[in-house]
Design a protein around this motif. Sequence first.
Motif: not given
Length: 111
Positions: A21, A94-100, A102-103
């Motif tokens: 990352r 949690q899915a929203w956090t991972w998506h946000t 992800r870069h």
Amino acid sequence: MTALTAAALFATHGPGFAALRLTGRPWTRAHRLVRRTGAGKSLALTAVLMGARGALPPFAGPALRPAAHAADRATLILLVPVLLALCPLLVAAQAWTWHTFRHRVTHPSYL
């Protein structure tokens, strides 16, 4: 045993995650730590350690009696509907956090 497993988990997961990352000097340091195994293998080792941590309690034998330490039936009747209502919200957050996030991190962000 759990504390040692948790320490090994953080020691292997941290550099692998940083190598995937980060950029710049932190990436160089993390990449140097996981050079032999690679970041992907470091994260795979994390998964193995988590699996080992979950497998340890059954080896404790008959000394552990979960039924003797479980909550009262009335408490469980109250908690199960609350858990069923809140778990999908927690998974979505949690899915929203991972998506946000992800870069790859390329520069400091203070927002």
